[in-house]
Scaffold this motif. Structure first.
Motif, PDB file in Angstrom:
ATOM      1  N   GLU A 134       0.798  -1.223   0.000  1.00 60.90           N
ATOM      2  CA  GLU A 134       0.000   0.000   0.000  1.00 60.90           C
ATOM      3  C   GLU A 134       0.838   1.285   0.000  1.00 60.90           C
ATOM      4  OE1 GLU A 134      -3.766   0.329   2.475  1.00 60.90           O
ATOM      5  OE2 GLU A 134      -2.375   1.496   3.674  1.00 60.90           O
ATOM      6  N   ARG A 135       1.914   1.305   0.778  1.00 61.43           N
ATOM      7  CA  ARG A 135       2.593   2.580   0.996  1.00 61.43           C
ATOM      8  C   ARG A 135       3.809   2.830   0.123  1.00 61.43           C
ATOM      9  NH1 ARG A 135       3.440   3.748   7.024  1.00 61.43           N
ATOM     10  NH2 ARG A 135       3.806   5.801   6.134  1.00 61.43           N
ATOM     11  N   ASN A 136       4.292   1.817  -0.604  1.00 62.15           N
ATOM     12  CA  ASN A 136       5.468   2.085  -1.442  1.00 62.15           C
ATOM     13  C   ASN A 136       5.249   1.726  -2.907  1.00 62.15           C
ATOM     14  OD1 ASN A 136       5.496  -0.684  -1.255  1.00 62.15           O
ATOM     15  ND2 ASN A 136       7.699  -0.854  -0.915  1.00 62.15           N
ATOM     16  N   GLN A 137       4.024   1.370  -3.292  1.00 63.16           N
ATOM     17  CA  GLN A 137       3.778   0.986  -4.685  1.00 63.16           C
ATOM     18  C   GLN A 137       4.062   2.156  -5.631  1.00 63.16           C
ATOM     19  OE1 GLN A 137      -0.187  -0.417  -5.599  1.00 63.16           O
ATOM     20  NE2 GLN A 137       0.559  -1.655  -7.280  1.00 63.16           N
ATOM     21  N   LYS A 138       3.732   3.368  -5.172  1.00 60.75           N
ATOM     22  CA  LYS A 138       3.992   4.552  -6.003  1.00 60.75           C
ATOM     23  C   LYS A 138       5.476   4.664  -6.349  1.00 60.75           C
ATOM     24  CE  LYS A 138       3.856   9.581  -5.692  1.00 60.75           C
ATOM     25  NZ  LYS A 138       3.526  10.728  -4.845  1.00 60.75           N
ATOM     26  N   TYR A 139       6.344   4.499  -5.358  1.00 60.68           N
ATOM     27  CA  TYR A 139       7.787   4.618  -5.599  1.00 60.68           C
ATOM     28  C   TYR A 139       8.279   3.480  -6.486  1.00 60.68           C
ATOM     29  CZ  TYR A 139       7.331   7.788  -1.690  1.00 60.68           C
ATOM     30  OH  TYR A 139       6.934   8.801  -0.871  1.00 60.68           O
TER      31      TYR A 139
END
Ligand SMILES: [Zn+2]
Ligand SMILES: [Zn+2]
Length: 266
Positions: A134-139
């Motif tokens: 959830e929290r690092n998929q963007k990066y």
């Protein structure tokens, strides 16, 4: 949180070596050999290293950001009342992880390598030595984009350098042979990494737009979720800011928590 997985650490080293080698070939064997006589060479060195800088930031953030791990309980949790509890319907779709011995929210899955349950886990990626969650998929997606851009840029520079070869640049045969060798290795490396990240990028986009993580695609029995518009699904992963800003690895992902963290004090 840094996962001590030898394969993951080796993959990170290979990534850095590949990036530094590409930079070395572009500067030493492409720009310095064929583009010395103009500002065009300087421009390409600056642009190429800007892409590398963004790639590294996105990569470091993907490696070091907690993907959304569910904390282990402080004390043993009593699971006997999970179905009898009517204290609130917030936890209706919560499940139990037998390995972590804890409750976990919907869409969280256990990763054997991280030894934790991860919120909205997609897959464990050795190239970032971390789960994609959830929290690092963007990066992670930014990292894929920059690797793709860097590969395409490297191929373009090699092609341009061969087409516009200046007459008085190098006539020395061994030097020319070394240049050919490095350029061929760089082309192969770029093709390999470029195609690899393109394939993963397409997978990631499909997973986001169909609102199903890689884990859920395999399981095929996830709970029903209401249909959402494509932009809403993308902004769930990339953030609420303007889509152009999604490309920059500087702003942090500020997501609202879909589900509250359970209190483990039993
Ligand atoms: Zn677990
Ligand atoms: Zn993992």
């Amino acid at each position: 949180m840094f996962v001590k997985d030898p394969c993951g650490i080796a993959c990170i080293l290979v990534t850095y070596l590949a990036v530094f080698y590409a930079d070395y070939v572009v500067i030493k064997w492409v720009v310095l050999q064929t583009m010395l006589d103009s500002l065009w060479g300087t421009f390409n060195v600056v642009m190429f290293n800007t892409v590398i800088f963004l790639l590294m930031i996105a990569h470091i953030k993907a490696v070091l950001t907690d993907p959304g791990s569910i904390p282990l309980p402080q004390s043993r949790v009593d699971f006997s009342d999970i179905h009898s509890s009517d204290s609130g319907c917030d936890f209706v779709n919560w499940t139990i992880c037998a390995r972590c011995e804890t409750y976990r929210p919907p869409r969280a899955h256990h990763c054997r390598i991280c030894q934790r349950c991860i919120r909205r886990m997609d897959h464990h990626c050795p190239w970032i030595n971390n789960c994609v969650g959830e929290r690092n998929q963007k990066y992670f997606i930014q990292f894929l984009l920059y690797v793709g851009a860097l590969s395409a840029y490297a191929v373009a520079l090699v092609v341009i350098s061969w087409v516009q070869e200046c007459q008085d640049c190098i006539q020395d045969i061994p030097l020319k042979q070394a240049r050919i060798m490095h350029c061929v290795i760089l082309l192969l490396e770029s093709a390999l990494f470029g195609l690899f990240v393109a394939a993963i990028f397409i997978d990631q986009m499909q997973a986001i737009l169909t609102d199903e993580t890689a884990v859920e695609q395999i399981q095929q029995h996830g709970p029903f979720r209401p249909h959402k518009p494509k932009m809403a699904l993308l902004s769930e992963v990339c953030g609420k800011e303007h889509p152009l800003l999604w490309l920059l690895p500087c702003s942090s992902v500020s997501r609202k928590m879909d589900t509250p963290l359970i209190d483990h004090h039993v």
